[in-house]
Design a protein around this motif. Structure first.
Motif, mmCIF file in Angstrom:
data_model
loop_
_atom_site.group_PDB
_atom_site.id
_atom_site.type_symbol
_atom_site.label_atom_id
_atom_site.label_comp_id
_atom_site.label_asym_id
_atom_site.label_seq_id
_atom_site.Cartn_x
_atom_site.Cartn_y
_atom_site.Cartn_z
ATOM 1 N N GLN A 254 0.830 -1.210 0.000
ATOM 2 C CA GLN A 254 0.000 0.000 0.000
ATOM 3 C C GLN A 254 0.860 1.253 0.000
ATOM 4 O OE1 GLN A 254 -3.367 -0.183 2.738
ATOM 5 N NE2 GLN A 254 -3.019 1.955 3.294
ATOM 6 N N ILE A 255 1.970 1.216 0.725
ATOM 7 C CA ILE A 255 2.884 2.364 0.765
ATOM 8 C C ILE A 255 3.514 2.586 -0.599
ATOM 9 C CG2 ILE A 255 5.048 3.219 1.759
ATOM 10 C CD1 ILE A 255 4.295 1.665 4.326
ATOM 11 N N ARG A 256 3.906 1.509 -1.263
ATOM 12 C CA ARG A 256 4.555 1.625 -2.567
ATOM 13 C C ARG A 256 3.636 2.240 -3.615
ATOM 14 N NH1 ARG A 256 9.919 1.442 -1.821
ATOM 15 N NH2 ARG A 256 10.647 -0.486 -0.840
ATOM 16 N N GLU A 257 2.333 2.085 -3.434
ATOM 17 C CA GLU A 257 1.378 2.597 -4.416
ATOM 18 C C GLU A 257 1.129 4.088 -4.253
ATOM 19 O OE1 GLU A 257 -2.064 0.237 -3.775
ATOM 20 O OE2 GLU A 257 -1.249 -1.555 -4.780
ATOM 21 N N GLN A 258 1.566 4.681 -3.147
ATOM 22 C CA GLN A 258 1.279 6.087 -2.883
ATOM 23 C C GLN A 258 2.366 6.990 -3.467
ATOM 24 O OE1 GLN A 258 -0.340 6.943 1.118
ATOM 25 N NE2 GLN A 258 -0.123 4.746 1.557
ATOM 26 N N HIS A 259 2.003 8.258 -3.618
ATOM 27 C CA HIS A 259 2.956 9.232 -4.144
ATOM 28 C C HIS A 259 3.967 9.619 -3.073
ATOM 29 C CE1 HIS A 259 4.685 12.665 -6.167
ATOM 30 N NE2 HIS A 259 4.358 13.438 -5.135
ATOM 31 N N TRP A 260 5.237 9.545 -3.425
ATOM 32 C CA TRP A 260 6.316 9.946 -2.519
ATOM 33 C C TRP A 260 6.897 11.265 -3.035
ATOM 34 C CZ3 TRP A 260 9.971 5.536 -0.545
ATOM 35 C CH2 TRP A 260 9.197 4.435 -0.127
ATOM 36 N N SER A 261 6.755 12.304 -2.268
ATOM 37 C CA SER A 261 7.404 13.558 -2.643
ATOM 38 C C SER A 261 8.902 13.423 -2.410
ATOM 39 C CB SER A 261 6.848 14.709 -1.799
ATOM 40 O OG SER A 261 7.274 14.571 -0.446
ATOM 41 N N PRO A 262 9.715 14.275 -3.027
ATOM 42 C CA PRO A 262 11.156 14.219 -2.776
ATOM 43 C C PRO A 262 11.488 14.357 -1.281
ATOM 44 C CG PRO A 262 10.715 15.565 -4.698
ATOM 45 C CD PRO A 262 9.378 15.248 -4.092
ATOM 46 N N ARG A 263 10.739 15.203 -0.586
ATOM 47 C CA ARG A 263 11.009 15.378 0.844
ATOM 48 C C ARG A 263 10.664 14.109 1.622
ATOM 49 N NH1 ARG A 263 9.264 20.837 3.791
ATOM 50 N NH2 ARG A 263 10.941 21.504 2.399
ATOM 51 N N THR A 264 9.534 13.487 1.278
ATOM 52 C CA THR A 264 9.156 12.232 1.931
ATOM 53 C C THR A 264 10.210 11.167 1.676
ATOM 54 O OG1 THR A 264 6.789 12.699 1.746
ATOM 55 C CG2 THR A 264 7.423 10.403 2.040
ATOM 56 N N THR A 265 10.653 11.056 0.438
ATOM 57 C CA THR A 265 11.675 10.073 0.089
ATOM 58 C C THR A 265 12.945 10.290 0.897
ATOM 59 O OG1 THR A 265 10.788 9.914 -2.158
ATOM 60 C CG2 THR A 265 13.045 9.117 -1.800
ATOM 61 N N SER A 266 13.353 11.552 1.035
ATOM 62 C CA SER A 266 14.560 11.866 1.791
ATOM 63 C C SER A 266 14.405 11.476 3.258
ATOM 64 C CB SER A 266 14.874 13.357 1.672
ATOM 65 O OG SER A 266 15.948 13.723 2.504
ATOM 66 N N ARG A 267 13.248 11.769 3.824
ATOM 67 C CA ARG A 267 13.023 11.446 5.233
ATOM 68 C C ARG A 267 12.988 9.946 5.463
ATOM 69 N NH1 ARG A 267 8.576 16.266 5.984
ATOM 70 N NH2 ARG A 267 10.017 17.844 6.825
ATOM 71 N N ILE A 268 12.389 9.221 4.534
ATOM 72 C CA ILE A 268 12.350 7.758 4.654
ATOM 73 C C ILE A 268 13.763 7.201 4.601
ATOM 74 C CG2 ILE A 268 11.706 5.653 3.418
ATOM 75 C CD1 ILE A 268 9.055 7.028 2.726
ATOM 76 N N GLU A 269 14.568 7.694 3.687
ATOM 77 C CA GLU A 269 15.944 7.208 3.564
ATOM 78 C C GLU A 269 16.740 7.498 4.831
ATOM 79 O OE1 GLU A 269 17.440 5.268 1.393
ATOM 80 O OE2 GLU A 269 15.487 5.048 0.435
ATOM 81 N N LYS A 270 16.521 8.653 5.437
ATOM 82 C CA LYS A 270 17.223 8.963 6.681
ATOM 83 C C LYS A 270 16.813 8.003 7.795
ATOM 84 C CE LYS A 270 18.030 13.885 5.825
ATOM 85 N NZ LYS A 270 17.688 15.292 6.224
ATOM 86 N N SER A 271 15.524 7.691 7.880
ATOM 87 C CA SER A 271 15.054 6.741 8.890
ATOM 88 C C SER A 271 15.651 5.364 8.661
ATOM 89 C CB SER A 271 13.524 6.649 8.867
ATOM 90 O OG SER A 271 12.926 7.830 9.324
ATOM 91 N N LEU A 272 15.645 4.912 7.414
ATOM 92 C CA LEU A 272 16.186 3.594 7.103
ATOM 93 C C LEU A 272 17.685 3.536 7.352
ATOM 94 C CD1 LEU A 272 14.199 2.761 3.830
ATOM 95 C CD2 LEU A 272 13.760 1.936 6.155
ATOM 96 N N HIS A 273 18.347 4.656 7.152
ATOM 97 C CA HIS A 273 19.790 4.693 7.387
ATOM 98 C C HIS A 273 20.117 4.544 8.873
ATOM 99 C CE1 HIS A 273 23.984 5.726 6.675
ATOM 100 N NE2 HIS A 273 23.895 6.635 7.628
ATOM 101 N N ARG A 274 19.225 5.047 9.750
ATOM 102 C CA ARG A 274 19.487 4.992 11.187
ATOM 103 C C ARG A 274 19.248 3.605 11.785
ATOM 104 N NH1 ARG A 274 17.170 10.303 11.270
ATOM 105 N NH2 ARG A 274 15.126 9.409 11.758
ATOM 106 N N MET A 275 18.402 2.812 11.138
ATOM 107 C CA MET A 275 18.125 1.500 11.705
ATOM 108 C C MET A 275 19.288 0.548 11.419
ATOM 109 S SD MET A 275 17.153 -1.057 9.241
ATOM 110 C CE MET A 275 16.820 -1.077 7.473
ATOM 111 N N ILE A 276 19.366 -0.508 12.208
ATOM 112 C CA ILE A 276 20.342 -1.566 11.964
ATOM 113 C C ILE A 276 19.582 -2.725 11.342
ATOM 114 C CG2 ILE A 276 21.875 -3.255 13.047
ATOM 115 C CD1 ILE A 276 22.557 -1.181 15.135
#
Length: 323
Positions: A254-276
């Motif tokens: 469901q998440i993949r089907e939604q529109h990701w703005s550049p800002r949303t994409t950047s924030r998601i990448e930052k979150s994923l980068h922080r996790m192990i």
């Protein structure tokens, strides 16, 4: 090294909100069977994505379904409560489940300005956290002018959720520190931990400094699978920055089907980068680095994902790998 779980009672798209509490209780029972040392519940008020506003109530339910695992709050936000009321709640838990109760304390205010008003909080209020914590401890020690009831043979163990000034307070008051969030990924982590250990003032309950690290850990066969497991939480966090609302977890499809703005994409990448996350060959060295920096005695996994079966399998795999 001891291994524990912090569960936030995350709500999920397609499920009634109340199911999140039942899911937490089921996860705790599973964690006990896997050999986890503690199960902690969170406190969040009026947050759509989180069902638990009262850790003490949730822990009473968890205690009724378990027999060994320690029950704790990660944490009770002391600015929301009168110290006597917190002491009474957790002494009741101690009476019901002797020698199993932890009281983790934090100082975070309400999620939004409206919630802060509902909690009778103002951002310009005088910070009384340290004095409130000392008052709470006086009730547990039976040193206060009034006696918190019920009187129990043992009392809950106190912990400080340490973000920013939290480590300083924990050292001054002689409390074990639970380190998580941005502090855990800060370049100043080693310096902050060293200061905590150097400045620690022994207390009757805690003669030596103690540290628990709390982190999002996604153990999977590949890094890509770990990112998929973490995406539901990362999406909710990124969207909350834009909408002001922390939403229930959503399925990855469901998440993949939604529109990701550049800002949303950047924030998601930052979150994923922080996790192990990833296979054991990536996860174990990353955890070992944090343990080397902090000299922590315990790891508290705070992972959540939409797929409950995947979450249960991950809890089992982490316990098999790290205990």
């Amino acid at each position: 090294m001891r291994l524990s779980l912090l569960d936030r009672s995350r709500t999920r798209s397609g499920y009634p909100e109340a199911d999140a509490l039942h899911h937490s209780v089921e996860r705790a029972a599973h964690a006990e069977a896997l050999g986890y040392h503690r199960f902690w519940g969170a406190e969040h008020h009026a947050v759509p994505g989180i069902a638990s506003g009262s850790p003490a109530v949730l822990l009473a339910a968890v205690g009724a379904r378990t027999s060994r695992i320690r029950l704790g709050s990660g944490g009770v936000m002391l600015p929301h409560h009168q110290p006597l009321v917190v002491a009474e709640q957790f002494l009741m838990l101690e009476a019901l489940h002797p020698s199993r109760v932890d009281l983790g304390l934090g100082r975070t205010l309400g999620f939004t300005e409206q919630v802060r008003r509902a909690l009778r909080q103002q951002t310009d209020d005088v910070d009384t956290f340290a004095s409130d914590l000392e008052e709470l401890r006086s009730y547990l020690r039976r040193e206060a002018p009034v006696t918190a009831r019920p009187v129990t043979q043992t009392v809950p163990s106190l912990f400080q959720l340490a973000t920013g000034e939290g480590l300083v307070t924990a050292a001054r008051l002689g409390l074990p520190a639970v380190i998580g969030g941005p502090v855990l990924h800060s370049p100043e982590l080693g310096e902050a931990v060293a200061a905590y250990r150097r400045d620690f003032r022994a207390s009757a309950e805690t003669p030596q400094p103690q540290i628990i690290i709390s982190l999002d850990l996604y153990l999977a066969e590949t890094e890509e699978q770990a990112r998929e497991l973490a995406l539901s939480e990362a999406w909710a966090m990124a969207r909350s920055r834009e909408t002001g609302e922390f939403s229930p977890l959503e399925p990855v499809e469901q998440i993949r089907e939604q529109h990701w703005s550049p800002r949303t994409t950047s924030r998601i990448e930052k979150s994923l980068h922080r996790m192990i996350g990833g296979p054991a060959g990536i996860v174990v060295p990353a955890v070992e680095r944090l343990l080397e920096i902090t000299r922590a005695e315990e790891l508290m996994v705070s992972t959540s994902t939409y797929d409950r079966d995947a979450l249960a399998q991950m809890d089992a795999a982490v316990a098999d790998l790290l205990t």
